[in-house]
Scaffold this motif. Structure first.
Motif, PDB file in Angstrom:
ATOM      1  N   VAL A   1       6.587   6.853 -11.879  1.00  0.00           N
ATOM      2  CA  VAL A   1       5.183   7.235 -11.926  1.00  0.00           C
ATOM      3  C   VAL A   1       5.036   8.590 -11.227  1.00  0.00           C
ATOM      4  N   PRO A   2       5.157   9.703 -11.975  1.00  0.00           N
ATOM      5  CA  PRO A   2       5.147  11.036 -11.364  1.00  0.00           C
ATOM      6  C   PRO A   2       3.894  11.352 -10.545  1.00  0.00           C
ATOM      7  N   SER A   3       2.758  10.759 -10.910  1.00  0.00           N
ATOM      8  CA  SER A   3       1.505  11.063 -10.206  1.00  0.00           C
ATOM      9  C   SER A   3       1.334  10.278  -8.909  1.00  0.00           C
ATOM     10  N   MET A   4       2.239   9.353  -8.606  1.00  0.00           N
ATOM     11  CA  MET A   4       2.134   8.542  -7.389  1.00  0.00           C
ATOM     12  C   MET A   4       2.719   9.344  -6.221  1.00  0.00           C
ATOM     13  N   THR A   5       1.852  10.023  -5.497  1.00  0.00           N
ATOM     14  CA  THR A   5       2.306  10.943  -4.452  1.00  0.00           C
ATOM     15  C   THR A   5       1.997  10.481  -3.031  1.00  0.00           C
ATOM     16  N   CYS A   6       1.291   9.351  -2.889  1.00  0.00           N
ATOM     17  CA  CYS A   6       0.935   8.902  -1.538  1.00  0.00           C
ATOM     18  C   CYS A   6       0.786   7.387  -1.505  1.00  0.00           C
ATOM     19  N   GLY A   7       0.615   6.878  -0.322  1.00  0.00           N
ATOM     20  CA  GLY A   7       0.424   5.446  -0.148  1.00  0.00           C
ATOM     21  C   GLY A   7      -0.830   4.936  -0.824  1.00  0.00           C
ATOM     22  N   GLY A   8      -1.846   5.774  -0.908  1.00  0.00           N
ATOM     23  CA  GLY A   8      -3.079   5.385  -1.591  1.00  0.00           C
ATOM     24  C   GLY A   8      -2.847   5.154  -3.073  1.00  0.00           C
ATOM     25  N   CYS A   9      -2.026   6.013  -3.675  1.00  0.00           N
ATOM     26  CA  CYS A   9      -1.668   5.858  -5.087  1.00  0.00           C
ATOM     27  C   CYS A   9      -0.886   4.559  -5.293  1.00  0.00           C
ATOM     28  N   ALA A  10       0.074   4.316  -4.423  1.00  0.00           N
ATOM     29  CA  ALA A  10       0.877   3.095  -4.508  1.00  0.00           C
ATOM     30  C   ALA A  10      -0.019   1.864  -4.373  1.00  0.00           C
ATOM     31  N   GLY A  11      -0.957   1.914  -3.456  1.00  0.00           N
ATOM     32  CA  GLY A  11      -1.888   0.800  -3.260  1.00  0.00           C
ATOM     33  C   GLY A  11      -2.773   0.580  -4.469  1.00  0.00           C
TER      34      GLY A  11
ATOM     35  N   ILE B   1      -2.029   1.218  -7.565  1.00  0.00           N
ATOM     36  CA  ILE B   1      -1.196   0.605  -8.599  1.00  0.00           C
ATOM     37  C   ILE B   1      -1.011  -0.878  -8.305  1.00  0.00           C
ATOM     38  N   ARG B   2      -0.704  -1.199  -7.051  1.00  0.00           N
ATOM     39  CA  ARG B   2      -0.531  -2.593  -6.634  1.00  0.00           C
ATOM     40  C   ARG B   2      -1.795  -3.404  -6.922  1.00  0.00           C
ATOM     41  N   ARG B   3      -2.934  -2.856  -6.516  1.00  0.00           N
ATOM     42  CA  ARG B   3      -4.216  -3.561  -6.712  1.00  0.00           C
ATOM     43  C   ARG B   3      -4.543  -3.746  -8.187  1.00  0.00           C
ATOM     44  N   ALA B   4      -4.289  -2.729  -8.999  1.00  0.00           N
ATOM     45  CA  ALA B   4      -4.602  -2.817 -10.434  1.00  0.00           C
ATOM     46  C   ALA B   4      -3.782  -3.913 -11.108  1.00  0.00           C
ATOM     47  N   VAL B   5      -2.507  -3.970 -10.801  1.00  0.00           N
ATOM     48  CA  VAL B   5      -1.646  -4.976 -11.428  1.00  0.00           C
ATOM     49  C   VAL B   5      -2.019  -6.373 -10.939  1.00  0.00           C
ATOM     50  N   THR B   6      -2.199  -6.534  -9.636  1.00  0.00           N
ATOM     51  CA  THR B   6      -2.494  -7.875  -9.116  1.00  0.00           C
ATOM     52  C   THR B   6      -3.912  -8.336  -9.451  1.00  0.00           C
ATOM     53  N   ALA B   7      -4.798  -7.420  -9.813  1.00  0.00           N
ATOM     54  CA  ALA B   7      -6.135  -7.822 -10.262  1.00  0.00           C
ATOM     55  C   ALA B   7      -6.048  -8.547 -11.602  1.00  0.00           C
TER      56      ALA B   7
ATOM     57  N   ALA C   1       5.825  -0.666  -4.907  1.00  0.00           N
ATOM     58  CA  ALA C   1       5.530   0.715  -5.292  1.00  0.00           C
ATOM     59  C   ALA C   1       5.881   1.641  -4.133  1.00  0.00           C
ATOM     60  N   SER C   2       6.720   2.638  -4.404  1.00  0.00           N
ATOM     61  CA  SER C   2       7.161   3.578  -3.376  1.00  0.00           C
ATOM     62  C   SER C   2       6.746   4.997  -3.753  1.00  0.00           C
ATOM     63  N   ALA C   3       5.830   5.555  -2.976  1.00  0.00           N
ATOM     64  CA  ALA C   3       5.382   6.923  -3.239  1.00  0.00           C
ATOM     65  C   ALA C   3       6.503   7.929  -2.992  1.00  0.00           C
ATOM     66  N   SER C   4       7.396   7.637  -2.059  1.00  0.00           N
ATOM     67  CA  SER C   4       8.460   8.597  -1.742  1.00  0.00           C
ATOM     68  C   SER C   4       9.447   8.764  -2.899  1.00  0.00           C
ATOM     69  N   THR C   5       9.687   7.697  -3.651  1.00  0.00           N
ATOM     70  CA  THR C   5      10.599   7.791  -4.798  1.00  0.00           C
ATOM     71  C   THR C   5       9.856   7.894  -6.128  1.00  0.00           C
ATOM     72  N   ARG C   6       8.545   7.638  -6.061  1.00  0.00           N
ATOM     73  CA  ARG C   6       7.685   7.618  -7.256  1.00  0.00           C
ATOM     74  C   ARG C   6       8.157   6.572  -8.261  1.00  0.00           C
ATOM     75  N   ARG C   7       8.635   5.456  -7.715  1.00  0.00           N
ATOM     76  CA  ARG C   7       9.125   4.349  -8.547  1.00  0.00           C
ATOM     77  C   ARG C   7       8.332   3.088  -8.243  1.00  0.00           C
ATOM     78  N   VAL C   8       8.159   2.281  -9.266  1.00  0.00           N
ATOM     79  CA  VAL C   8       7.507   0.980  -9.125  1.00  0.00           C
ATOM     80  C   VAL C   8       8.432  -0.061  -9.742  1.00  0.00           C
ATOM     81  N   GLN C   9       8.703  -1.111  -8.986  1.00  0.00           N
ATOM     82  CA  GLN C   9       9.428  -2.263  -9.507  1.00  0.00           C
ATOM     83  C   GLN C   9       8.457  -3.423  -9.488  1.00  0.00           C
TER      84      GLN C   9
END
Length: 69
Positions: free
Chosen positions: A6-16, A18-24, A33-41
């Motif tokens: 996820v190239p646009s995931m640049t901070c913890g807020g972005c990661a959060g 994404i987490r909230r959207a999926v779990t909703a 979700a890791s902003a430092s690697t821009r990867r989501v598993q």
């Protein structure tokens, strides 16, 4: 498991966001979700296309790196 870049995931807020959207949509989803690697598993009942559409809608388009079921 689904692994995304996820190239646009640049901070913890972005990661959060994404987490909230999926779990909703899937409260039992496991999202790492890791902003430092821009990867989501994630492990979810949602299909790959549903996840990609959801992330696109919240402004974080993603590319699939690995998908297994």
């Amino acid at each position: 498991m689904l692994e995304l870049e996820v190239p646009s995931m640049t901070c913890g807020g972005c990661a959060g966001a994404i987490r909230r959207a999926v779990t909703a949509v899937d409260p039992e989803a496991v999202v790492d979700a890791s902003a430092s690697t821009r990867r989501v598993q994630l492990t979810t009942k949602l299909s790959k296309n549903e996840v990609l559409t959801l992330l696109e809608r919240i402004g974080h388009p993603a590319e699939v790196l690995q998908a297994s079921r």
